[in-house]
Structure formats: C-alpha cells, structure tokens
Motif scaffolding. Structure first.
Motif, short mmCIF file in Angstrom:
data_model
loop_
_atom_site.label_atom_id
_atom_site.label_comp_id
_atom_site.label_asym_id
_atom_site.label_seq_id
_atom_site.Cartn_x
_atom_site.Cartn_y
_atom_site.Cartn_z
N GLN A 49 34.71 47.22 57.53
CA GLN A 49 35.66 46.20 57.12
C GLN A 49 36.13 46.47 55.69
N ALA A 50 37.33 46.02 55.37
CA ALA A 50 37.81 46.15 54.00
C ALA A 50 36.85 45.44 53.06
N PRO A 51 36.52 46.04 51.94
CA PRO A 51 35.58 45.39 51.03
C PRO A 51 36.17 44.12 50.44
N PHE A 52 35.28 43.19 50.10
CA PHE A 52 35.70 41.92 49.49
C PHE A 52 35.59 42.05 47.98
N ILE A 53 36.64 41.65 47.28
CA ILE A 53 36.67 41.75 45.82
C ILE A 53 36.44 40.35 45.24
N LEU A 54 35.36 40.20 44.46
CA LEU A 54 35.03 38.90 43.87
C LEU A 54 35.75 38.70 42.54
N GLY A 55 35.96 39.78 41.78
CA GLY A 55 36.64 39.64 40.49
C GLY A 55 35.73 40.02 39.34
N PRO A 56 36.21 39.83 38.10
CA PRO A 56 35.42 40.22 36.94
C PRO A 56 34.30 39.22 36.65
N VAL A 57 33.19 39.73 36.14
CA VAL A 57 32.06 38.91 35.70
C VAL A 57 31.67 39.36 34.30
N PRO A 58 31.72 38.46 33.27
CA PRO A 58 32.18 37.08 33.40
C PRO A 58 33.70 36.99 33.43
N ASP A 59 34.19 35.87 34.03
CA ASP A 59 35.62 35.63 33.98
C ASP A 59 35.88 34.37 33.17
N SER A 60 37.07 33.82 33.29
CA SER A 60 37.43 32.66 32.48
C SER A 60 36.73 31.39 32.94
N GLY A 61 36.01 31.45 34.06
CA GLY A 61 35.39 30.26 34.62
C GLY A 61 36.23 29.63 35.71
N GLU A 62 37.41 30.17 35.95
CA GLU A 62 38.31 29.62 36.96
C GLU A 62 38.44 30.54 38.17
N ALA A 63 37.68 31.64 38.21
CA ALA A 63 37.78 32.61 39.30
C ALA A 63 39.22 33.06 39.51
N ASP A 64 39.91 33.33 38.39
CA ASP A 64 41.32 33.70 38.44
C ASP A 64 41.56 35.16 38.11
N GLY A 65 40.49 35.96 38.02
CA GLY A 65 40.65 37.37 37.72
C GLY A 65 40.94 37.67 36.27
N VAL A 66 40.76 36.69 35.38
CA VAL A 66 41.05 36.86 33.96
C VAL A 66 39.75 36.78 33.17
N THR A 67 39.55 37.71 32.24
CA THR A 67 38.36 37.72 31.40
C THR A 67 38.75 38.10 29.98
N ASN A 68 37.92 37.69 29.03
CA ASN A 68 38.12 38.10 27.63
C ASN A 68 37.01 39.05 27.18
N ASP A 69 36.22 39.53 28.13
CA ASP A 69 35.07 40.39 27.81
C ASP A 69 35.34 41.82 28.24
N PRO A 70 35.55 42.75 27.28
CA PRO A 70 35.80 44.15 27.66
C PRO A 70 34.63 44.79 28.40
N ALA A 71 33.42 44.21 28.26
CA ALA A 71 32.24 44.76 28.93
C ALA A 71 32.00 44.13 30.30
N ALA A 72 32.97 43.39 30.81
CA ALA A 72 32.83 42.75 32.13
C ALA A 72 32.77 43.80 33.23
N VAL A 73 32.30 43.40 34.40
CA VAL A 73 32.28 44.27 35.57
C VAL A 73 33.07 43.60 36.69
N VAL A 74 33.77 44.41 37.48
CA VAL A 74 34.46 43.92 38.67
C VAL A 74 33.49 44.06 39.84
N THR A 75 33.27 42.97 40.57
CA THR A 75 32.25 42.95 41.61
C THR A 75 32.85 42.64 42.97
N GLY A 76 32.05 42.90 44.01
CA GLY A 76 32.47 42.58 45.37
C GLY A 76 31.35 42.85 46.36
N THR A 77 31.68 42.74 47.63
CA THR A 77 30.69 42.97 48.70
C THR A 77 31.32 43.82 49.80
#
Length: 325
Positions: A84-112
């Motif tokens: 199946q196509a992988p699921f993309i959760l987004g950056p961690v940490p993000d803005s807290g709104e799960a909107d794909g936006v972060t202010n942390d350059p050391a964030a990671v993009v995660t999924g399953t």
C-alpha cells in the motif's frame, strides 16, 4: 540455471509450480549455458493466474536430438503484489495543528507503512530526496534537513518498495519550515463602554476594548503585567484585532497590558509597548449627615432647650448647612 551438454540446446522452458510453464529460449545464452531473467522478465512472462506464495521452480532444456534435461527444483517465494502507499504523518514537532508546518530545522518527517520495507521520498518532479527503512512496527522517519535546507515549502511524494521489488503507488504531502518570528504587534486603542478613549487614562466602566495591529493571520495573545495571559484572538487578513477586557473582574485598579503575536509555525514575536488603563470605583454609599440643635439652652451638647422655637442645623458631604426651624 546452468545446462551442460555437448549437443546444441534447442529450447529452454521454465516451470513454476504445477501450472505455469513458460518458454525462455530467447533468454538462453548458448556460450555460457545460462538463462538470465530480470525481475521485469518474470513479471511479463508469469501469468496472473499464478498465485503469490512459495512455488517450485525448475528449468527444462531440450537439445537438437530431443534429449530432455531437468534442473534441480528450487523453491522460491513469488510476490507480485505491491505494498500500500505509505502514510505520511508530517513533521515532528510541528506547529501543533498537524498542518505540515514546523519551526524546528531538526524536525523529522514521519509516517507508517508495511514493516521492514523501503520508503523513498521524492520531489514532485521525480528527484529522489531521501530513502529510509520502516521499522518492525512499520514506522519510518526522514530528517527534515534532507528535504529542506532553508525556510520554505516543499511538495513531495512517498512510495514504498518491498523485498520483491514491488513499488507502491505514491502518497503526496507538503512540509513547510518557518523559523522567522513575526514582528511585534501593537495596542493602538482602549475604548471603554461609554465610548471614551482611555489609553493611558482612567475609566469608570466595567469593560474596555483593546485594539491594534499585528501581522495578518497571526494569533494575538494579551497579557497583564501582574496577572499573566488573559485572552487571545486571531488577527484578520489585514492584521486588525480587538479584545474585550472585563476590567471589573481583574484584581487591582491600574493595569499594564502588552500583546504578543504567534504565527502558524509557533514562532513568537517580541512584546508590544505596554499601555496602562486605570479604573475608578463608583461610590455607591450615601452621604453622611450630621444634625445638631442650634440653640441648645441647657448643658452644651445635651440637645435640650426651653425655647419653643428651636432650630436644627443639618450638615453633610453634599452641602454645608441646612437650618430647619
């Protein structure tokens, strides 16, 4: 598979399981005596009726005299089903709104995805950006700096490849990095319930509406110096904001207010220039009234007289004296 014979090989066939026999003579190398099949060859030659799973593979060669030779049977795992196509959760940490936006350059993009398979992230033009392997629970992550090295937004795709080489359909997502804080907002007006401008002044009203400007679409947070954060509100598309403050419910009589702006990535601005508003409590008590006999003929202060036309003197905070006869 390898076939050794002094006579010329005329045909070579491949048997998969008990139902699938395919002619692979065209892939036979008579010099080396080998048959080489790529993944794509197998996919194009094997019919859809052959089910995925463990199958027996055997090569049969026939020489020019009709002699038939058989290879040893090899057990192989057939897998033609893409994950199946992988699921993309987004950056961690993000803005807290799960909107794909972060202010942390050391964030990671995660999924399953399926456990233990490869996940490849690419730009929308097909440029491969990063590859990782899902763990035993199917979780995967890629550091954001492999996708974005500066502030901005990236549209990207993710697909999964299993051990058999099957490639999934792509998932699409975007990620944004924003490390720049908005400029400080301002408090420009303070209007009480009577419509009076009381910025830096005094009011007898229970409520005051504070208003000002901020960067458009940021969140404005209102603080009082002694109390802390009181309220928050979103600035509109023009950067205008206003907050109704119930000053009667606050502790104290003089208040110092500041505001701060926060953008969608969670970056916080500096505080605004503080402004003050003072309140004057309304005196609801009645006046104090003093009454004395003006022509006391007896002992002074005993309010006794023998005169039949005595007068009373009434004094209060509201007036000086009133004589009653």
């Amino acid at each position: 598979a390898s076939v050794t014979d002094v006579s010329a090989i005329q045909s070579v066939s491949l048997t998969l399981g008990a139902v699938e026999t395919i002619d692979v003579t065209g892939r036979f190398d008579p010099v080396r005596g080998t048959v080489h099949l790529t993944d794509q060859d197998v996919r194009s030659l094997v019919s859809s009726t052959l089910l995925d799973g463990e199958v027996a593979l055997q090569v049969t060669a026939t020489d020019e005299f009709g002699n038939v030779g058989f290879s040893e049977t090899l057990s192989v795992m057939l897998d033609t089903t893409a994950p199946q196509a992988p699921f993309i959760l987004g950056p961690v940490p993000d803005s807290g709104e799960a909107d794909g936006v972060t202010n942390d350059p050391a964030a990671v993009v995660t999924g399953t995805t399926e456990p233990g398979i490869f996940v490849t992230l690419s730009s929308v033009d097909g440029t491969q950006l990063a590859t990782t392997i899902a763990d035993g629970d199917g979780n995967w992550e890629v550091s954001l700096d492999q996708l974005l090295t500066n502030d901005g937004t990236l549209d990207f795709t993710a697909n999964a490849t299993d051990a058999a080489g099957n490639i999934s359909a792509s998932s699409n997502a975007s990620v944004s990095l924003d490390t720049v804080a908005p400029g400080p907002p301002s408090i420009d007006t303070a209007v009480d319930a009577a419509g009076n401008q009381v910025l830096g002044g005094t009011t007898i009203s229970d409520t005051v509406t504070l208003g000002g400007t901020a960067e458009p679409d940021t969140t404005v947070l209102l603080y009082e110096a002694e109390i802390g954060q009181i309220q928050s509100i979103a600035a509109d598309a023009l950067g205008q904001w206003s907050i109704l403050v119930d000053v009667a419910s606050l502790q104290g009589e003089t208040f110092s207010f500041v505001v701060q702006a926060s953008d969608v990535a969670g970056n916080a601005s500096d505080f605004s220039v503080p402004i003050s508003v003072s309140t004057t409590p309304i005196d609801v008590s009645g006046p104090t009234i003093f009454v004395q006999l003006s022509n006391d003929t007896g002992v002074a202060g005993d309010n006794a007289t023998y005169l039949d036309q005595a007068s009373l003197v009434v004094t209060s905070e509201a007036f000086t004296a009133l004589t009653l006869t």
